[in-house]
Design a protein around this motif. Structure first.
Motif, PDB file in Angstrom:
ATOM      1  N   LEU A  31      16.530   2.112   3.748  1.00  0.00           N
ATOM      2  CA  LEU A  31      15.895   0.791   3.838  1.00  0.00           C
ATOM      3  C   LEU A  31      15.275   0.441   2.491  1.00  0.00           C
ATOM      4  CD1 LEU A  31      14.002   0.358   7.240  1.00  0.00           C
ATOM      5  CD2 LEU A  31      15.980  -0.925   6.396  1.00  0.00           C
ATOM      6  N   ASP A  32      15.489  -0.794   2.063  1.00  0.00           N
ATOM      7  CA  ASP A  32      14.968  -1.285   0.791  1.00  0.00           C
ATOM      8  C   ASP A  32      13.720  -2.111   1.094  1.00  0.00           C
ATOM      9  OD1 ASP A  32      15.202  -1.537  -2.003  1.00  0.00           O
ATOM     10  OD2 ASP A  32      16.313  -3.413  -1.854  1.00  0.00           O
ATOM     11  N   THR A  33      12.610  -1.430   1.252  1.00  0.00           N
ATOM     12  CA  THR A  33      11.366  -2.097   1.663  1.00  0.00           C
ATOM     13  C   THR A  33      10.192  -1.148   1.469  1.00  0.00           C
ATOM     14  OG1 THR A  33      10.241  -3.176   3.536  1.00  0.00           O
ATOM     15  CG2 THR A  33      11.583  -1.295   4.081  1.00  0.00           C
ATOM     16  N   ALA A  34       8.987  -1.741   1.374  1.00  0.00           N
ATOM     17  CA  ALA A  34       7.776  -0.906   1.374  1.00  0.00           C
ATOM     18  C   ALA A  34       6.948  -1.218   2.624  1.00  0.00           C
ATOM     19  CB  ALA A  34       6.951  -1.180   0.119  1.00  0.00           C
ATOM     20  N   SER A  35       7.551  -1.952   3.559  1.00  0.00           N
ATOM     21  CA  SER A  35       6.827  -2.324   4.780  1.00  0.00           C
ATOM     22  C   SER A  35       6.886  -1.191   5.805  1.00  0.00           C
ATOM     23  CB  SER A  35       7.446  -3.598   5.376  1.00  0.00           C
ATOM     24  OG  SER A  35       7.141  -3.675   6.752  1.00  0.00           O
ATOM     25  N   MET A  36       5.712  -0.667   6.156  1.00  0.00           N
ATOM     26  CA  MET A  36       5.653   0.428   7.135  1.00  0.00           C
ATOM     27  C   MET A  36       6.211  -0.017   8.486  1.00  0.00           C
ATOM     28  SD  MET A  36       4.650   3.186   5.744  1.00  0.00           S
ATOM     29  CE  MET A  36       4.232   4.229   7.122  1.00  0.00           C
TER      30      MET A  36
ATOM     31  N   ALA B  41      10.406   0.723  12.445  1.00  0.00           N
ATOM     32  CA  ALA B  41      11.426   0.147  13.330  1.00  0.00           C
ATOM     33  C   ALA B  41      12.820   0.672  12.967  1.00  0.00           C
ATOM     34  CB  ALA B  41      11.395  -1.375  13.238  1.00  0.00           C
ATOM     35  N   GLY B  42      13.100   0.828  11.679  1.00  0.00           N
ATOM     36  CA  GLY B  42      14.407   1.329  11.246  1.00  0.00           C
ATOM     37  C   GLY B  42      14.606   2.788  11.605  1.00  0.00           C
ATOM     38  N   VAL B  43      13.579   3.592  11.375  1.00  0.00           N
ATOM     39  CA  VAL B  43      13.659   5.032  11.664  1.00  0.00           C
ATOM     40  C   VAL B  43      13.884   5.259  13.158  1.00  0.00           C
ATOM     41  CG1 VAL B  43      12.258   7.152  11.750  1.00  0.00           C
ATOM     42  CG2 VAL B  43      12.364   5.804   9.638  1.00  0.00           C
ATOM     43  N   ARG B  44      13.253   4.426  13.981  1.00  0.00           N
ATOM     44  CA  ARG B  44      13.392   4.531  15.442  1.00  0.00           C
ATOM     45  C   ARG B  44      14.850   4.434  15.888  1.00  0.00           C
ATOM     46  NH1 ARG B  44      13.404   0.333  19.090  1.00  0.00           N
ATOM     47  NH2 ARG B  44      13.099   1.028  21.237  1.00  0.00           N
ATOM     48  N   LEU B  45      15.662   3.710  15.125  1.00  0.00           N
ATOM     49  CA  LEU B  45      17.074   3.541  15.485  1.00  0.00           C
ATOM     50  C   LEU B  45      17.910   4.778  15.158  1.00  0.00           C
ATOM     51  CD1 LEU B  45      17.673  -0.113  14.210  1.00  0.00           C
ATOM     52  CD2 LEU B  45      16.953   0.652  16.478  1.00  0.00           C
ATOM     53  N   GLY B  46      17.352   5.671  14.355  1.00  0.00           N
ATOM     54  CA  GLY B  46      18.069   6.923  14.049  1.00  0.00           C
ATOM     55  C   GLY B  46      19.165   6.772  13.007  1.00  0.00           C
TER      56      GLY B  46
ATOM     57  N   ILE C  63       3.422   5.421  -0.433  1.00  0.00           N
ATOM     58  CA  ILE C  63       4.618   6.258  -0.643  1.00  0.00           C
ATOM     59  C   ILE C  63       4.507   7.542   0.180  1.00  0.00           C
ATOM     60  CG2 ILE C  63       5.911   7.609  -2.364  1.00  0.00           C
ATOM     61  CD1 ILE C  63       6.399   4.544  -2.531  1.00  0.00           C
ATOM     62  N   ARG C  64       3.313   8.134   0.196  1.00  0.00           N
ATOM     63  CA  ARG C  64       3.120   9.363   0.997  1.00  0.00           C
ATOM     64  C   ARG C  64       3.381   9.088   2.482  1.00  0.00           C
ATOM     65  NH1 ARG C  64      -0.828  11.803  -2.742  1.00  0.00           N
ATOM     66  NH2 ARG C  64      -2.129   9.983  -2.389  1.00  0.00           N
ATOM     67  N   ALA C  65       2.873   7.968   2.960  1.00  0.00           N
ATOM     68  CA  ALA C  65       3.052   7.620   4.388  1.00  0.00           C
ATOM     69  C   ALA C  65       4.535   7.382   4.695  1.00  0.00           C
ATOM     70  CB  ALA C  65       2.225   6.380   4.735  1.00  0.00           C
ATOM     71  N   ILE C  66       5.240   6.714   3.780  1.00  0.00           N
ATOM     72  CA  ILE C  66       6.672   6.476   3.995  1.00  0.00           C
ATOM     73  C   ILE C  66       7.420   7.818   4.027  1.00  0.00           C
ATOM     74  CG2 ILE C  66       8.778   5.454   3.019  1.00  0.00           C
ATOM     75  CD1 ILE C  66       7.009   3.221   1.790  1.00  0.00           C
TER      76      ILE C  66
ATOM     77  N   THR D 251      11.880   1.685  -2.849  1.00  0.00           N
ATOM     78  CA  THR D 251      10.891   0.646  -3.128  1.00  0.00           C
ATOM     79  C   THR D 251      11.029   0.249  -4.595  1.00  0.00           C
ATOM     80  OG1 THR D 251       9.110   2.116  -3.874  1.00  0.00           O
ATOM     81  CG2 THR D 251       9.293   1.758  -1.491  1.00  0.00           C
ATOM     82  N   ASN D 252      10.399  -0.823  -4.952  1.00  0.00           N
ATOM     83  CA  ASN D 252      10.294  -1.202  -6.365  1.00  0.00           C
ATOM     84  C   ASN D 252       8.987  -1.976  -6.509  1.00  0.00           C
ATOM     85  OD1 ASN D 252      10.763  -4.002  -5.770  1.00  0.00           O
ATOM     86  ND2 ASN D 252      12.972  -3.649  -5.756  1.00  0.00           N
ATOM     87  N   PRO D 253       8.567  -2.303  -7.739  1.00  0.00           N
ATOM     88  CA  PRO D 253       7.274  -2.981  -7.897  1.00  0.00           C
ATOM     89  C   PRO D 253       7.201  -4.308  -7.142  1.00  0.00           C
ATOM     90  CG  PRO D 253       7.967  -2.048  -9.995  1.00  0.00           C
ATOM     91  CD  PRO D 253       9.127  -1.869  -9.058  1.00  0.00           C
ATOM     92  N   SER D 254       8.320  -5.037  -7.061  1.00  0.00           N
ATOM     93  CA  SER D 254       8.292  -6.321  -6.337  1.00  0.00           C
ATOM     94  C   SER D 254       8.093  -6.095  -4.839  1.00  0.00           C
ATOM     95  CB  SER D 254       9.600  -7.093  -6.558  1.00  0.00           C
ATOM     96  OG  SER D 254       9.840  -7.273  -7.923  1.00  0.00           O
ATOM     97  N   LEU D 255       8.758  -5.084  -4.289  1.00  0.00           N
ATOM     98  CA  LEU D 255       8.604  -4.784  -2.855  1.00  0.00           C
ATOM     99  C   LEU D 255       7.186  -4.295  -2.565  1.00  0.00           C
ATOM    100  CD1 LEU D 255      12.047  -3.037  -2.181  1.00  0.00           C
ATOM    101  CD2 LEU D 255      11.340  -5.299  -1.384  1.00  0.00           C
ATOM    102  N   MET D 256       6.603  -3.490  -3.492  1.00  0.00           N
ATOM    103  CA  MET D 256       5.224  -3.024  -3.302  1.00  0.00           C
ATOM    104  C   MET D 256       4.271  -4.223  -3.293  1.00  0.00           C
ATOM    105  SD  MET D 256       5.171   0.271  -2.847  1.00  0.00           S
ATOM    106  CE  MET D 256       3.441   0.088  -2.518  1.00  0.00           C
ATOM    107  N   ALA D 257       4.545  -5.198  -4.186  1.00  0.00           N
ATOM    108  CA  ALA D 257       3.642  -6.352  -4.324  1.00  0.00           C
ATOM    109  C   ALA D 257       3.608  -7.213  -3.065  1.00  0.00           C
ATOM    110  CB  ALA D 257       4.069  -7.195  -5.528  1.00  0.00           C
ATOM    111  N   ARG D 258       4.658  -7.115  -2.226  1.00  0.00           N
ATOM    112  CA  ARG D 258       4.663  -7.884  -0.961  1.00  0.00           C
ATOM    113  C   ARG D 258       3.685  -7.308   0.059  1.00  0.00           C
ATOM    114  NH1 ARG D 258      11.097  -8.402   0.229  1.00  0.00           N
ATOM    115  NH2 ARG D 258      11.615  -9.266  -1.791  1.00  0.00           N
TER     116      ARG D 258
END
Ligand code: G3P
Length: 215
Positions: free
Chosen positions: A5-10, A15-20, A44-47, A27-34
């Protein structure tokens, strides 16, 4: 072929991990900034804890020494961390130092097969050709994935190709056919990959027939 997944949204990652079907995250700086108000390291540790697979976190220093210093710090956050480094001359120098230290890197902002080749020779664990951003300027972005896959295969380079800047489901199919090892997709594209109108109509028809059957 794996899906990241290309996202920093937990929320999206959960939701993605749940699908298996999600085995990593980029991630990248732009995704973090969202993700307003979050701490980079903690996120990052939580992800990493959630995904338990490769999680790319990007350096922002312009010079090799700065990139290496940031990368060493980022690498301490989790065994799953992969340090994303832009493909510049300084980035290549940093990738080679980090490879010697056993810190895995993802060479990012790749727009040509030559850039991918150099990153692989420097010791990058992954290269990320940006397909969509090339399409945006009227170039065939997928061609970079095709050429890179052929070069890596022909010359026995074990760097993995992450097709990035994915904009729609067709990109994922094309990347898989081209020999990309991974496609990193926005959550929206992952959801689009599941959808098919005939699946929805089929379910409706089965349920209607079942209702008749049970009276
Ligand atoms: O993670 C890097 C890449 O996937 C960025 O995509 O949509 O900003 O071009 P995009």
């Amino acid at each position: 072929m794996r899906i990241f997944l290309d996202t920093a949204s937990m929320d999206e990652i959960r939701a993605g991990v749940r699908l298996g079907v999600v085995s990593g995250v980029t991630t990248n700086p732009s995704l973090m900034a969202r993700e307003s108000g979050v701490d980079f390291g903690e996120t990052i540790r939580a992800i990493c804890d959630l995904v338990r697979g490769p999680v790319s976190a990007e350096v922002t220093a312009p010079d090799a020494e700065g990139m290496v210093a940031q990368a060493r710090e980022i690498a301490r956050w989790s065994e799953y961390v992969v340090v994303k480094v832009p493909i510049t001359a300084e980035g290549l120098a940093a990738i080679s130092v980090l490879a010697d230290e056993g810190i895995p890197t993802n060479a990012t902002l790749i727009f040509s097969a030559n850039q991918a080749l150099l990153a692989a020779l420097a010791g990058a664990a992954y290269v990320s050709p940006f397909v969509g951003r090339l399409d945006d300027i009227n170039h065939d972005g997928m061609q970079v994935v095709v050429e890179t896959a052929e070069i890596f295969e022909r010359h026995d380079l074990d760097t993995q190709i992450i097709a990035a800047s994915i904009r729609h489901p067709l990109h994922v199919t094309q990347a898989a056919l081209a020999g990309a090892h991974i496609a990193t997709v926005p959550y929206k594209v992952l959801m689009q990959m599941i959808q098919h109108p005939l699946t929805d109509r089929g379910i409706e028809r089965f349920l209607a027939d079942w209702a008749k059957f049970i009276g």
